[in-house]
Design a protein around this motif. Structure first.
Motif, PDB file in Angstrom:
ATOM      1  N   GLY A  19     -49.522  -4.413   1.630  1.00 46.95           N
ATOM      2  CA  GLY A  19     -48.297  -5.210   1.585  1.00 46.95           C
ATOM      3  C   GLY A  19     -48.334  -6.480   2.410  1.00 46.95           C
ATOM      4  N   SER A  20     -49.352  -6.643   3.263  1.00 43.00           N
ATOM      5  CA  SER A  20     -49.407  -7.858   4.083  1.00 43.00           C
ATOM      6  C   SER A  20     -49.835  -9.051   3.225  1.00 43.00           C
ATOM      7  CB  SER A  20     -50.351  -7.672   5.269  1.00 43.00           C
ATOM      8  OG  SER A  20     -51.679  -7.508   4.844  1.00 43.00           O
ATOM      9  N   TRP A  45     -43.041 -10.810  -1.492  1.00 38.97           N
ATOM     10  CA  TRP A  45     -43.764 -10.591  -0.241  1.00 38.97           C
ATOM     11  C   TRP A  45     -42.751 -10.208   0.827  1.00 38.97           C
ATOM     12  CZ3 TRP A  45     -47.604 -15.326   0.085  1.00 38.97           C
ATOM     13  CH2 TRP A  45     -48.575 -15.198  -0.919  1.00 38.97           C
ATOM     14  N   THR A  46     -42.502  -8.925   0.960  1.00 31.96           N
ATOM     15  CA  THR A  46     -41.440  -8.455   1.852  1.00 31.96           C
ATOM     16  C   THR A  46     -41.947  -7.797   3.134  1.00 31.96           C
ATOM     17  OG1 THR A  46     -41.330  -6.370   0.647  1.00 31.96           O
ATOM     18  CG2 THR A  46     -39.815  -8.124  -0.051  1.00 31.96           C
ATOM     19  N   HIS A  47     -43.221  -7.378   3.149  1.00 31.11           N
ATOM     20  CA  HIS A  47     -43.769  -6.707   4.334  1.00 31.11           C
ATOM     21  C   HIS A  47     -43.689  -7.631   5.550  1.00 31.11           C
ATOM     22  CE1 HIS A  47     -47.103  -5.680   7.095  1.00 31.11           C
ATOM     23  NE2 HIS A  47     -46.797  -4.449   6.791  1.00 31.11           N
ATOM     24  N   TRP A  48     -43.190  -7.105   6.659  1.00 30.78           N
ATOM     25  CA  TRP A  48     -43.161  -7.885   7.881  1.00 30.78           C
ATOM     26  C   TRP A  48     -43.373  -6.952   9.055  1.00 30.78           C
ATOM     27  CZ3 TRP A  48     -43.749 -12.875   8.254  1.00 30.78           C
ATOM     28  CH2 TRP A  48     -43.621 -13.481   9.512  1.00 30.78           C
ATOM     29  N   ASP A  49     -44.423  -7.218   9.827  1.00 34.08           N
ATOM     30  CA  ASP A  49     -44.738  -6.394  10.985  1.00 34.08           C
ATOM     31  C   ASP A  49     -44.334  -7.159  12.248  1.00 34.08           C
ATOM     32  OD1 ASP A  49     -45.856  -4.973  13.082  1.00 34.08           O
ATOM     33  OD2 ASP A  49     -47.755  -4.601  12.050  1.00 34.08           O
TER      34      ASP A  49
END
Length: 170
Positions: A19-20, A45-49
């Protein structure tokens, strides 16, 4: 500079793993100049760490506000690298994956290859790489985990390790 420096490419991302996606691309050119572009995330693009954000210091809101569209960044990278045909990365596995994702979503075929920086390094260079890199970070105002600065840091480290080890190889 008697020998040409390799072109280095670095990518900062929303996180690592599934997902990154790329959020910044930086290039250190053969003449030592460098540039970087923030990338506007696509809707999917929704992944956020948050841990990644702590490293690079770039918020998703900043990307939405200041980032360039995916297609524009892919075109820019192609324009920068097409005539050279290749660039190098110290994190080839990650950077190549994110670069492929960027070009896929841009609908553009890369006009260059990304290769692992490791293939340019002698065993002697590898032996002094880490200490040399840390020394350069200490000497210069390099902002870590920003794509342009990290690409330039790699290039400076390459150059210094090459000079440190010249004549040592048999």
């Amino acid at each position: 500079m008697s020998e040409t420096l390799p072109t280095l490419l670095d990518i900062e991302a929303s996180g690592f793993g599934r997902g990154s996606y790329p959020i910044e691309v930086g290039i250190a050119r053969t003449d030592g100049s460098c540039c970087a572009f923030l990338i506007q995330p696509l809707d999917e693009w929704t992944h956020w760490d948050p841990k990644a954000e702590l490293l690079h210091g770039i918020s998703r809101q900043r990307l939405e506000r200041e980032g360039y569209p995916v297609r524009q960044v892919a075109l820019w990278i192609n324009d920068e690298l097409r005539t050279l045909g290749k660039a190098y990365s110290d994190s080839w596995g990650y950077d190549n994956t994110w670069l492929s994702l960027l070009f896929h979503h841009a609908g553009i075929i890369p006009g260059f290859r990304l290769e692992a920086l490791r293939i340019l390094l002698s065993e002697e260079q590898l032996a002094v790489w880490s200490d040399t890199k840390e020394a350069i970070i200490a000497e210069q105002a390099i902002q870590r985990h920003r794509a342009g600065d990290d690409a330039r840091l790699l290039q400076l480290t390459f150059e210094r390790t090459r000079h440190l080890t010249e004549g040592r190889a048999s």
